[in-house]
Design a protein around this motif. Structure first.
Motif, mmCIF file in Angstrom:
data_model
loop_
_atom_site.group_PDB
_atom_site.id
_atom_site.type_symbol
_atom_site.label_atom_id
_atom_site.label_comp_id
_atom_site.label_asym_id
_atom_site.label_seq_id
_atom_site.Cartn_x
_atom_site.Cartn_y
_atom_site.Cartn_z
ATOM 1 N N ASN A 159 -1.060 -7.887 -34.278
ATOM 2 C CA ASN A 159 -1.638 -8.089 -35.604
ATOM 3 C C ASN A 159 -2.360 -6.899 -36.216
ATOM 4 O O ASN A 159 -3.070 -7.058 -37.190
ATOM 5 C CB ASN A 159 -2.623 -9.267 -35.553
ATOM 6 N N GLY A 160 -2.235 -5.714 -35.667
ATOM 7 C CA GLY A 160 -2.893 -4.549 -36.233
ATOM 8 C C GLY A 160 -4.015 -4.042 -35.348
ATOM 9 O O GLY A 160 -4.451 -4.692 -34.410
ATOM 10 N N VAL A 161 -4.482 -2.862 -35.695
ATOM 11 C CA VAL A 161 -5.489 -2.133 -34.918
ATOM 12 C C VAL A 161 -6.837 -2.258 -35.601
ATOM 13 O O VAL A 161 -6.930 -2.150 -36.823
ATOM 14 C CB VAL A 161 -5.081 -0.644 -34.809
ATOM 15 N N SER A 162 -7.884 -2.456 -34.815
ATOM 16 C CA SER A 162 -9.243 -2.392 -35.346
ATOM 17 C C SER A 162 -10.047 -1.439 -34.473
ATOM 18 O O SER A 162 -9.737 -1.246 -33.301
ATOM 19 C CB SER A 162 -9.893 -3.780 -35.358
ATOM 20 N N ASP B 220 -12.488 2.340 -33.993
ATOM 21 C CA ASP B 220 -12.724 3.712 -34.416
ATOM 22 C C ASP B 220 -12.321 4.659 -33.291
ATOM 23 O O ASP B 220 -11.648 4.240 -32.341
ATOM 24 C CB ASP B 220 -14.185 3.905 -34.829
ATOM 25 N N ASP B 221 -12.750 5.927 -33.383
ATOM 26 C CA ASP B 221 -12.298 6.902 -32.388
ATOM 27 C C ASP B 221 -13.011 6.768 -31.035
ATOM 28 O O ASP B 221 -12.693 7.504 -30.110
ATOM 29 C CB ASP B 221 -12.414 8.325 -32.934
ATOM 30 N N ARG B 222 -13.942 5.822 -30.920
ATOM 31 C CA ARG B 222 -14.606 5.567 -29.628
ATOM 32 C C ARG B 222 -14.109 4.292 -28.954
ATOM 33 O O ARG B 222 -14.107 4.186 -27.736
ATOM 34 C CB ARG B 222 -16.116 5.479 -29.815
ATOM 35 N N TRP B 223 -13.704 3.292 -29.751
ATOM 36 C CA TRP B 223 -13.292 1.986 -29.222
ATOM 37 C C TRP B 223 -12.335 1.367 -30.214
ATOM 38 O O TRP B 223 -12.642 1.270 -31.403
ATOM 39 C CB TRP B 223 -14.515 1.086 -29.054
ATOM 40 N N ALA B 224 -11.185 0.951 -29.758
ATOM 41 C CA ALA B 224 -10.209 0.305 -30.632
ATOM 42 C C ALA B 224 -9.593 -0.865 -29.887
ATOM 43 O O ALA B 224 -9.583 -0.902 -28.654
ATOM 44 C CB ALA B 224 -9.138 1.298 -31.066
ATOM 45 N N SER B 225 -9.070 -1.836 -30.637
ATOM 46 C CA SER B 225 -8.489 -3.034 -30.044
ATOM 47 C C SER B 225 -7.253 -3.462 -30.812
ATOM 48 O O SER B 225 -7.106 -3.167 -31.998
ATOM 49 C CB SER B 225 -9.500 -4.198 -30.071
ATOM 50 N N VAL B 226 -6.390 -4.195 -30.111
ATOM 51 C CA VAL B 226 -5.271 -4.900 -30.720
ATOM 52 C C VAL B 226 -5.325 -6.335 -30.206
ATOM 53 O O VAL B 226 -5.700 -6.581 -29.058
ATOM 54 C CB VAL B 226 -3.902 -4.254 -30.401
ATOM 55 N N SER B 227 -4.966 -7.274 -31.077
ATOM 56 C CA SER B 227 -4.990 -8.686 -30.700
ATOM 57 C C SER B 227 -3.675 -9.338 -31.063
ATOM 58 O O SER B 227 -3.088 -9.042 -32.105
ATOM 59 C CB SER B 227 -6.126 -9.419 -31.415
ATOM 60 N N GLY B 228 -3.244 -10.236 -30.201
ATOM 61 C CA GLY B 228 -2.010 -10.957 -30.427
ATOM 62 C C GLY B 228 -2.248 -12.282 -31.112
ATOM 63 O O GLY B 228 -3.384 -12.737 -31.243
ATOM 64 N N PRO B 229 -1.174 -12.937 -31.536
ATOM 65 C CA PRO B 229 -1.304 -14.210 -32.246
ATOM 66 C C PRO B 229 -1.902 -15.315 -31.379
ATOM 67 O O PRO B 229 -2.466 -16.264 -31.905
ATOM 68 C CB PRO B 229 0.132 -14.536 -32.665
ATOM 69 N N CYS C 124 -9.116 6.050 -22.213
ATOM 70 C CA CYS C 124 -8.107 6.966 -22.748
ATOM 71 C C CYS C 124 -8.790 8.048 -23.583
ATOM 72 O O CYS C 124 -9.948 7.894 -23.962
ATOM 73 C CB CYS C 124 -7.085 6.206 -23.591
ATOM 74 N N PRO C 125 -8.083 9.114 -23.915
ATOM 75 C CA PRO C 125 -8.691 10.160 -24.741
ATOM 76 C C PRO C 125 -8.718 9.823 -26.240
ATOM 77 O O PRO C 125 -9.574 10.316 -26.955
ATOM 78 C CB PRO C 125 -7.838 11.395 -24.467
ATOM 79 N N GLU C 126 -7.776 9.005 -26.718
ATOM 80 C CA GLU C 126 -7.665 8.703 -28.146
ATOM 81 C C GLU C 126 -7.437 7.206 -28.373
ATOM 82 O O GLU C 126 -6.296 6.748 -28.458
ATOM 83 C CB GLU C 126 -6.522 9.497 -28.765
ATOM 84 N N PRO C 127 -8.515 6.411 -28.466
ATOM 85 C CA PRO C 127 -8.382 4.961 -28.584
ATOM 86 C C PRO C 127 -7.522 4.474 -29.746
ATOM 87 O O PRO C 127 -6.701 3.578 -29.563
ATOM 88 C CB PRO C 127 -9.828 4.480 -28.733
ATOM 89 N N LEU C 128 -7.695 5.046 -30.938
ATOM 90 C CA LEU C 128 -6.907 4.571 -32.074
ATOM 91 C C LEU C 128 -5.415 4.815 -31.873
ATOM 92 O O LEU C 128 -4.588 3.959 -32.197
ATOM 93 C CB LEU C 128 -7.383 5.222 -33.375
ATOM 94 N N ALA C 129 -5.064 5.977 -31.346
ATOM 95 C CA ALA C 129 -3.649 6.288 -31.114
ATOM 96 C C ALA C 129 -3.045 5.358 -30.064
ATOM 97 O O ALA C 129 -1.923 4.867 -30.238
ATOM 98 C CB ALA C 129 -3.493 7.748 -30.693
ATOM 99 N N LEU C 130 -3.779 5.098 -28.990
ATOM 100 C CA LEU C 130 -3.227 4.228 -27.950
ATOM 101 C C LEU C 130 -3.172 2.782 -28.430
ATOM 102 O O LEU C 130 -2.219 2.061 -28.125
ATOM 103 C CB LEU C 130 -4.027 4.357 -26.655
ATOM 104 N N ALA C 131 -4.160 2.364 -29.213
ATOM 105 C CA ALA C 131 -4.114 1.017 -29.791
ATOM 106 C C ALA C 131 -2.900 0.877 -30.710
ATOM 107 O O ALA C 131 -2.208 -0.155 -30.688
ATOM 108 C CB ALA C 131 -5.404 0.725 -30.550
#
Length: 124
Positions: free
Chosen positions: A33-36, A38-47, A16-23
């Motif tokens: 549980n929130g976003v972790s 930066d602008d190159r790689w971001a993740s979201v994790s479920g419970p 994607c063009p904007e990892p934090l925004a899409l996360a």
């Protein structure tokens, strides 16, 4: 039965063009549980430990759904109890409807696009 080899799926990664925004979009969509990252790689994790990650691709071009020049390569199916009951909420967090409910709201699916243009389905 296959032999267990200690393999575990780590994450599903979407360009994607904007990892934090899409996360942030998927975090809101899934109520995770929130976003972790930066602008190159971001993740979201479920419970339950499921993770979706987002990788910056400055040349990213969204799939042309349902067919066309850039067909989808992958999509996420998100289970819900009732598609109609979730529709307004997913649109409010930034999803774009790509069609009508196929089947029924309690036993069917509906296709949406995330803010970067990746298709995903709500599935009842």
């Amino acid at each position: 039965m296959a032999e267990k080899r200690g393999l575990k799926l780590e994450t599903v990664v979407l360009d994607c063009p904007e990892p934090l925004a899409l996360a942030a979009f998927y975090n809101d969509l899934l109520g995770w549980n929130g976003v972790s990252g930066d602008d190159r790689w971001a993740s979201v994790s479920g419970p339950d430990g499921a993770t979706v990650s987002f990788q910056r691709d400055p040349g990213f071009r969204a799939p042309t759904w349902p067919e066309g020049e850039r067909p989808q390569m992958l999509h996420l199916d998100i289970r819900v109890d009732d598609i109609d009951a979730e529709h307004d909420r997913v649109v409010a967090v930034g999803a774009k409807p790509l069609g009508e409910v196929q089947g029924s709201p309690t036993n069917g699916f509906r296709v949406y696009a995330d803010p970067a243009g990746h298709p995903f389905c709500l599935v009842a």
